[in-house]
Design an enzyme around this catalytic site. Sequence first.
Site, PDB file in Angstrom:
ATOM      1  N   SER A   1       0.811  -1.223   0.000  1.00 42.42           N
ATOM      2  CA  SER A   1       0.000   0.000   0.000  1.00 42.42           C
ATOM      3  C   SER A   1       0.841   1.268   0.000  1.00 42.42           C
ATOM      4  O   SER A   1       0.349   2.333  -0.396  1.00 42.42           O
ATOM      5  CB  SER A   1      -0.944  -0.002   1.210  1.00 42.42           C
ATOM      6  OG  SER A   1      -0.216  -0.177   2.416  1.00 42.42           O
TER       7      SER A   1
ATOM      8  N   ASP B   1      -2.161   6.218  11.912  1.00 42.74           N
ATOM      9  CA  ASP B   1      -1.416   5.769  10.735  1.00 42.74           C
ATOM     10  C   ASP B   1      -0.123   6.570  10.623  1.00 42.74           C
ATOM     11  O   ASP B   1      -0.129   7.728  10.184  1.00 42.74           O
ATOM     12  CB  ASP B   1      -2.258   5.944   9.475  1.00 42.74           C
ATOM     13  CG  ASP B   1      -1.562   5.387   8.232  1.00 42.74           C
ATOM     14  OD1 ASP B   1      -0.401   4.955   8.348  1.00 42.74           O
ATOM     15  OD2 ASP B   1      -2.184   5.396   7.146  1.00 42.74           O
TER      16      ASP B   1
ATOM     17  N   HIS C   1       1.735   5.275   6.260  1.00 44.62           N
ATOM     18  CA  HIS C   1       1.439   5.884   4.969  1.00 44.62           C
ATOM     19  C   HIS C   1       1.662   7.391   5.045  1.00 44.62           C
ATOM     20  O   HIS C   1       2.051   7.913   6.088  1.00 44.62           O
ATOM     21  CB  HIS C   1       0.008   5.537   4.560  1.00 44.62           C
ATOM     22  CG  HIS C   1      -0.235   4.065   4.460  1.00 44.62           C
ATOM     23  ND1 HIS C   1      -0.716   3.312   5.519  1.00 44.62           N
ATOM     24  CD2 HIS C   1      -0.021   3.192   3.453  1.00 44.62           C
ATOM     25  CE1 HIS C   1      -0.802   2.036   5.165  1.00 44.62           C
ATOM     26  NE2 HIS C   1      -0.387   1.939   3.908  1.00 44.62           N
TER      27      HIS C   1
END
Length: 432
Positions: A160, A402, A405
């Site tokens: 990702s 998070d 990312h």
Amino acid sequence: MKFYSLFQEKHGQYTRKERCVSIGKLVPLFLCSLVATIILSFFLYFPYPLNPLTRCGFQQMYAPIRLNDNGNECFRFSDYGIANCDLFKGHWVPDDKGSRYTDSSCLTIPESNNCFMQGRKDDDFLKWRWKPDDCDLPRFDAKVFLDMVRGNKMAFIGDSVARNQLESLLCLLAQEEVPKDIYKDPEDRLRIWNFRGHDFTLMTLWSRFLVVGDRKVINGSSEYYNLHLDKIDESWTTNLPTIDYAIIAVEHWFFRPIYLYEGPNIVGCVYCYNSSITNVGVIGAIQMTFRAAFKYVNDCSRCRGIVTVVRTFSPSHFENGSWNTGGSCNRTSPIGEKEIDLGGEGWELRKIQVEETERARTEGDKKGKSFVIMDVTKATLMRPDGHPEEFWGNKWMKGYNDCVHWCLPGPIEVWNEFLMAILEKETGLISS
């Protein structure tokens, strides 16, 4: 993409001897005139043929002249000095120009990366620019990028975070041409966009490990993966012969219990507690996996001329805990080089990626394949301010931050500036 053109010539035939003789006398005169015309035209169009090719000269083939960062119309790559410069050694400097796009101007940003839409208020993290120590890194130019990849296919292969970079690139390129979303599989793991005006195809090919990885669940809760080093993941290899540029980036899925197999034999493990199995650690597992995947690329007889760009480790920045113990990343500005850890596992992982890429490059040179490293680790280590943290929507994991990312827009725009510089070298627009 390789293009083949077939040219056919039809010649009339003379049946009379006199006509053949008269034309034969004209041939030397015609050839001399043609050569003189070509030489004269060359110097008229290129009065300084030995000078480096300019970026605006490249652009003039397709578009009007545009200004560079200093306001000059035409400028040489030697102005930036990137041909022989290590782009990956440098530091972040203030830059009020900010991003090329905004969270509202780019309509393809995933909600989980659209930090402003999710409530982030500060924007100072956008006002920094990467400055290599010995040169200047040109800003991303969508027109130049699309002209370089005209007629080609590019794929981002990996996890990702690899997709994160692709989403950034989509936003940057949309400033020049908005792509058409032409295919998405049910799980959104294979997705294809086309830039029709440039005959350029961009795709994402999801792969956790590059090799086949079987997920195993114990008692409905804990899990581990069996990786098969002799079986490369077909989710990306199926498309490989059609790809001109492959950007490979995997890492974060290796930080979990793993058993590595060659055929029926276990050759190592990660986070296992079995004394009869060698614990190779995350670094060893990535080394073995990259070696197997790169060997596949080099041995692929149908993958002629492919350029493989390997993006190095993208670090997470959890502080005061890990991802599942309350770790956060709420900084709002970069940190200095003295504050980053160049002796930790992430840096060692990066070194292995570089070594395996160099190993593959040496072998690939013999087979017409190119391997290039895109070393983002140091620059990215300095950007704990660029993650979504709590501003990612928490659709799937309520209450977790998070710090893996990256916000879009955000610091990883520099990854695509690195990529553009790499392409400029690979396409021969600049040379060392």
